[in-house]
Design a protein around this motif. Sequence first.
Motif, PDB file in Angstrom:
ATOM      1  N   LEU A 123     -31.536 -59.891  96.020  1.00 31.21           N
ATOM      2  CA  LEU A 123     -32.052 -58.820  95.168  1.00 31.21           C
ATOM      3  C   LEU A 123     -33.575 -58.855  95.154  1.00 31.21           C
ATOM      4  O   LEU A 123     -34.175 -59.925  95.088  1.00 31.21           O
ATOM      5  CB  LEU A 123     -31.535 -58.963  93.737  1.00 31.21           C
ATOM      6  CG  LEU A 123     -30.032 -58.876  93.521  1.00 31.21           C
ATOM      7  CD1 LEU A 123     -29.687 -59.151  92.069  1.00 31.21           C
ATOM      8  CD2 LEU A 123     -29.515 -57.533  93.943  1.00 31.21           C
ATOM      9  N   SER A 124     -34.168 -57.689  95.183  1.00 33.01           N
ATOM     10  CA  SER A 124     -35.620 -57.595  95.078  1.00 33.01           C
ATOM     11  C   SER A 124     -36.018 -57.817  93.616  1.00 33.01           C
ATOM     12  O   SER A 124     -35.175 -57.709  92.714  1.00 33.01           O
ATOM     13  CB  SER A 124     -36.089 -56.218  95.546  1.00 33.01           C
ATOM     14  OG  SER A 124     -35.713 -55.233  94.609  1.00 33.01           O
TER      15      SER A 124
ATOM     16  N   GLU B 255     -34.964 -54.913  91.514  1.00 31.23           N
ATOM     17  CA  GLU B 255     -33.524 -54.883  91.259  1.00 31.23           C
ATOM     18  C   GLU B 255     -33.130 -55.890  90.183  1.00 31.23           C
ATOM     19  O   GLU B 255     -32.264 -55.612  89.351  1.00 31.23           O
ATOM     20  CB  GLU B 255     -32.752 -55.151  92.548  1.00 31.23           C
ATOM     21  CG  GLU B 255     -32.878 -54.049  93.567  1.00 31.23           C
ATOM     22  CD  GLU B 255     -32.407 -54.427  94.953  1.00 31.23           C
ATOM     23  OE1 GLU B 255     -32.073 -53.497  95.710  1.00 31.23           O
ATOM     24  OE2 GLU B 255     -32.374 -55.630  95.291  1.00 31.23           O
TER      25      GLU B 255
ATOM     26  N   ARG C  80     -34.128 -54.403  86.877  1.00 30.13           N
ATOM     27  CA  ARG C  80     -33.183 -53.344  86.512  1.00 30.13           C
ATOM     28  C   ARG C  80     -31.884 -53.937  85.986  1.00 30.13           C
ATOM     29  O   ARG C  80     -31.334 -53.476  84.977  1.00 30.13           O
ATOM     30  CB  ARG C  80     -32.924 -52.470  87.737  1.00 30.13           C
ATOM     31  CG  ARG C  80     -32.067 -51.277  87.474  1.00 30.13           C
ATOM     32  CD  ARG C  80     -31.956 -50.423  88.717  1.00 30.13           C
ATOM     33  NE  ARG C  80     -30.902 -49.429  88.553  1.00 30.13           N
ATOM     34  CZ  ARG C  80     -30.375 -48.734  89.523  1.00 30.13           C
ATOM     35  NH1 ARG C  80     -30.804 -48.902  90.756  1.00 30.13           N
ATOM     36  NH2 ARG C  80     -29.431 -47.863  89.293  1.00 30.13           N
TER      37      ARG C  80
ATOM     38  N   PHE D  89     -26.126 -49.011  88.543  1.00 28.00           N
ATOM     39  CA  PHE D  89     -26.700 -50.129  89.297  1.00 28.00           C
ATOM     40  C   PHE D  89     -25.706 -50.638  90.338  1.00 28.00           C
ATOM     41  O   PHE D  89     -26.077 -50.872  91.490  1.00 28.00           O
ATOM     42  CB  PHE D  89     -27.104 -51.265  88.352  1.00 28.00           C
ATOM     43  CG  PHE D  89     -27.637 -52.473  89.064  1.00 28.00           C
ATOM     44  CD1 PHE D  89     -28.924 -52.484  89.563  1.00 28.00           C
ATOM     45  CD2 PHE D  89     -26.844 -53.589  89.253  1.00 28.00           C
ATOM     46  CE1 PHE D  89     -29.417 -53.591  90.234  1.00 28.00           C
ATOM     47  CE2 PHE D  89     -27.326 -54.700  89.924  1.00 28.00           C
ATOM     48  CZ  PHE D  89     -28.623 -54.698  90.411  1.00 28.00           C
TER      49      PHE D  89
ATOM     50  N   ASP E  61     -25.371 -47.737  93.058  1.00 27.24           N
ATOM     51  CA  ASP E  61     -26.584 -47.474  93.843  1.00 27.24           C
ATOM     52  C   ASP E  61     -27.051 -48.679  94.648  1.00 27.24           C
ATOM     53  O   ASP E  61     -27.491 -48.550  95.778  1.00 27.24           O
ATOM     54  CB  ASP E  61     -27.737 -47.020  92.943  1.00 27.24           C
ATOM     55  CG  ASP E  61     -27.455 -45.727  92.223  1.00 27.24           C
ATOM     56  OD1 ASP E  61     -26.519 -45.007  92.633  1.00 27.24           O
ATOM     57  OD2 ASP E  61     -28.163 -45.433  91.244  1.00 27.24           O
ATOM     58  N   CYS E  62     -26.986 -49.843  94.041  1.00 29.36           N
ATOM     59  CA  CYS E  62     -27.608 -51.027  94.649  1.00 29.36           C
ATOM     60  C   CYS E  62     -26.583 -51.982  95.268  1.00 29.36           C
ATOM     61  O   CYS E  62     -26.651 -52.287  96.449  1.00 29.36           O
ATOM     62  CB  CYS E  62     -28.422 -51.752  93.588  1.00 29.36           C
ATOM     63  SG  CYS E  62     -29.185 -53.251  94.168  1.00 29.36           S
ATOM     64  N   MET E  63     -25.658 -52.422  94.465  1.00 32.73           N
ATOM     65  CA  MET E  63     -24.759 -53.484  94.905  1.00 32.73           C
ATOM     66  C   MET E  63     -23.724 -53.014  95.921  1.00 32.73           C
ATOM     67  O   MET E  63     -23.360 -53.771  96.814  1.00 32.73           O
ATOM     68  CB  MET E  63     -24.058 -54.109  93.694  1.00 32.73           C
ATOM     69  CG  MET E  63     -25.024 -54.729  92.705  1.00 32.73           C
ATOM     70  SD  MET E  63     -26.044 -56.027  93.439  1.00 32.73           S
ATOM     71  CE  MET E  63     -24.839 -57.294  93.646  1.00 32.73           C
TER      72      MET E  63
ATOM     73  N   LYS F  29     -23.886 -50.884  98.463  1.00 37.61           N
ATOM     74  CA  LYS F  29     -24.419 -50.911  99.830  1.00 37.61           C
ATOM     75  C   LYS F  29     -24.596 -52.341 100.325  1.00 37.61           C
ATOM     76  O   LYS F  29     -24.261 -52.654 101.465  1.00 37.61           O
ATOM     77  CB  LYS F  29     -25.763 -50.194  99.893  1.00 37.61           C
ATOM     78  CG  LYS F  29     -25.686 -48.718  99.654  1.00 37.61           C
ATOM     79  CD  LYS F  29     -27.067 -48.120  99.668  1.00 37.61           C
ATOM     80  CE  LYS F  29     -27.074 -46.774  98.987  1.00 37.61           C
ATOM     81  NZ  LYS F  29     -28.419 -46.279  98.787  1.00 37.61           N
ATOM     82  N   LYS F  30     -25.119 -53.189  99.456  1.00 37.40           N
ATOM     83  CA  LYS F  30     -25.385 -54.572  99.862  1.00 37.40           C
ATOM     84  C   LYS F  30     -24.087 -55.338 100.140  1.00 37.40           C
ATOM     85  O   LYS F  30     -23.998 -56.084 101.112  1.00 37.40           O
ATOM     86  CB  LYS F  30     -26.216 -55.281  98.799  1.00 37.40           C
ATOM     87  CG  LYS F  30     -27.629 -54.749  98.723  1.00 37.40           C
ATOM     88  CD  LYS F  30     -28.430 -55.473  97.681  1.00 37.40           C
ATOM     89  CE  LYS F  30     -29.799 -54.862  97.597  1.00 37.40           C
ATOM     90  NZ  LYS F  30     -30.847 -55.768  97.947  1.00 37.40           N
TER      91      LYS F  30
END
Length: 69
Positions: free
Chosen positions: A11-12, A15, A18, A34, A37-39, A41-42
């Motif tokens: 995580l950046s 992130e 957030r 969250f 949107d973020c997890m 894709k990862k």
Amino acid sequence: MKLTGDVVIKLSPLEVERLLAVLMDEDREGAYRFLKDCMDKKVQNRLRPHCVPVFEVSYNPRQKDRFDK
């Protein structure tokens, strides 16, 4: 899907901020956004195969060059 080990996700700093904000506010809608949107894709990126046998049709001879950077 068969997992054989741990899945590590990087995580950046943005992130992480957030995520912490969502947890502190106990914001269900924000937590879902969250994750979506973020997890999502990862995790999907970490679960797809990274090794391609030479005999595969999708194999590109210069495929390894993308990882030499």
